[in-house]
Design a protein around this motif. Structure first.
Motif, short mmCIF file in Angstrom:
data_model
loop_
_atom_site.label_atom_id
_atom_site.label_comp_id
_atom_site.label_asym_id
_atom_site.label_seq_id
_atom_site.Cartn_x
_atom_site.Cartn_y
_atom_site.Cartn_z
N LEU A 268 0.83 -1.21 0.00
CA LEU A 268 0.00 0.00 0.00
C LEU A 268 0.86 1.26 0.00
O LEU A 268 0.56 2.24 -0.70
N GLY A 272 0.66 3.63 -3.02
CA GLY A 272 -0.06 4.84 -2.67
C GLY A 272 0.81 6.07 -2.46
O GLY A 272 0.31 7.20 -2.56
N VAL A 328 -3.70 2.52 -4.20
CA VAL A 328 -4.27 1.81 -3.05
C VAL A 328 -5.44 0.95 -3.49
O VAL A 328 -5.57 -0.22 -3.05
N GLY A 332 -5.69 -3.16 -3.27
CA GLY A 332 -6.82 -3.79 -2.59
C GLY A 332 -7.58 -4.75 -3.48
O GLY A 332 -7.89 -5.89 -3.08
#
Length: 360
Positions: A268, A272, A328, A332
């Protein structure tokens, strides 16, 4: 090295699609053995239940690191392909599935890699890189001393060679079904030359990641599983095998959970935040395609209207926030999709080894 729509003609794309579908079918069956899904798994393959929960994470990690383009030459960048990393961590069959999940998510959600070229991309980036790297990896382990350092060294070399192998594979596919009239010799020279440099980055990332996992949980690394040796005890002057000591279930479960959470957080953060600082230069294939004219017939991407196309969020004006949120979301979605695939494979184990099917 994501091939867009229009680079390869329809018949060749269809053939590679059939090849990819066949390879995925074989990989689904093989992954069940690697993940401990059949009673006929060899001693080398047993223990896959420990790595099964990590397979979805490996896919998400590859997605995240692929967002981190690194400069390799003037005006050119490269990124991880991931076939070697996945094959060594969770096994070659499972590795093919991991990279394929990443390519599917990238093509459908982020308009990265053509949908009509999905078979080309899976064949090139998932199958070729995994097969070549794992063959090299196993060959080197047979020659190197038995130890963790040998696994890391073999990982480096295997990853290094897998990238130019993918470049050669693309060149062959282009020679058969390229949509523009460009000298194959020029394409091969340019593709292999730049991807040898990209292979160095691939090798460094792969070796560092494999080495990090081996340092904390060597039993979870598929490529290191065959190197583990049983403990010997001296009894009445003779060496005998020590009885296996079962690890504490809660402790082992906590350790795997900690590793999984750490890997997810790292993915992440990479997708991100760190991805904002990635090189903006075109990757190796994009650069060669532009310089040699391969991209003259590049088509409109079927998912270019996706709200995540281009690894950004539509209507979010801040580039850092847009790219970070897209990364992100990508991590996911990929970890969920990958975990669902491998969870389903693990669920099949119950049917295969049930009392009604004891021989399967």
């Amino acid at each position: 090295m994501h091939v867009p729509d229009g680079f390869i003609d329809a018949p060749t794309s269809a053939v590679t699609g059939v090849i990819a579908a066949g390879a995925l079918a074989v990989s689904l069956r093989g992954a069940r053995r690697e993940l401990g899904g059949t009673s006929r798994a060899s001693e080398f393959e047993r223990g896959g239940e420990k790595t099964a929960p990590l397979a979805g994470l490996v896919a998400a990690f590859i997605f995240a690191v692929q967002m981190l383009n690194f400069p390799v030459a003037a005006g050119t960048s490269g990124h991880l392909l991931g076939g070697a990393l996945a094959a060594i961590l969770v096994g070659p069959y499972t590795g093919v599935l991991c990279v394929s999940v990443v390519l599917l998510m990238q093509g459908v959600l982020f308009a990265d890699g053509g949908l009509t070229a999905l078979g080309v991309n899976i064949t090139d980036m998932a199958i070729v890189t995994t097969v070549v790297s794992y063959a090299v990896f196993r060959g080197l382990l047979a020659l190197l001393p038995n130890g963790r350092r040998s696994v890391t060294v073999a990982s480096f070399v295997a990853a290094l060679l897998s990238v130019p192998a993918a470049a050669v594979a693309f060149t062959l596919i282009y020679a058969i079904g390229g949509t523009t009239d460009v000298s194959i010799g020029k394409v091969a020279t340019a593709m292999i030359g730049v991807h040898v440099l990209i292979g160095i980055g691939e090798a460094v990332i792969t070796a560092l990641t494999v080495g990090a996992v081996i340092a904390v949980r060597p039993d979870l690394v598929h490529g290191a599983r065959g190197l583990q040796q049983g403990l010997k005890l001296r009894v009445n002057g003779e060496l005998v095998d020590a009885p296996a000591v079962a690890a504490a279930p809660v402790a082992a479960r906590t350790s795997r959970r900690t590793l999984w959470i750490t890997g997810l957080v790292a993915s992440l953060v990479l997708a991100g935040f760190v991805s904002f600082y990635a090189s903006a230069s075109p990757d190796g294939l994009e650069k060669v395609a532009h310089d040699k004219g391969i991209d003259k017939k590049a088509g409109k991407h079927a998912s270019e209207d996706s709200p995540l196309a281009g690894y950004g969020i539509r209507d979010v004006s801040d580039a850092r926030l847009s790219g970070g949120l897209a990364g992100v979301i990508g991590v996911g979605v990929t970890v969920v999709a990958g975990s669902a695939v491998f969870w389903a494979l693990r669920r099949r184990r119950g049917a295969d080894v049930s009392p009604a099917n004891p021989g399967l």
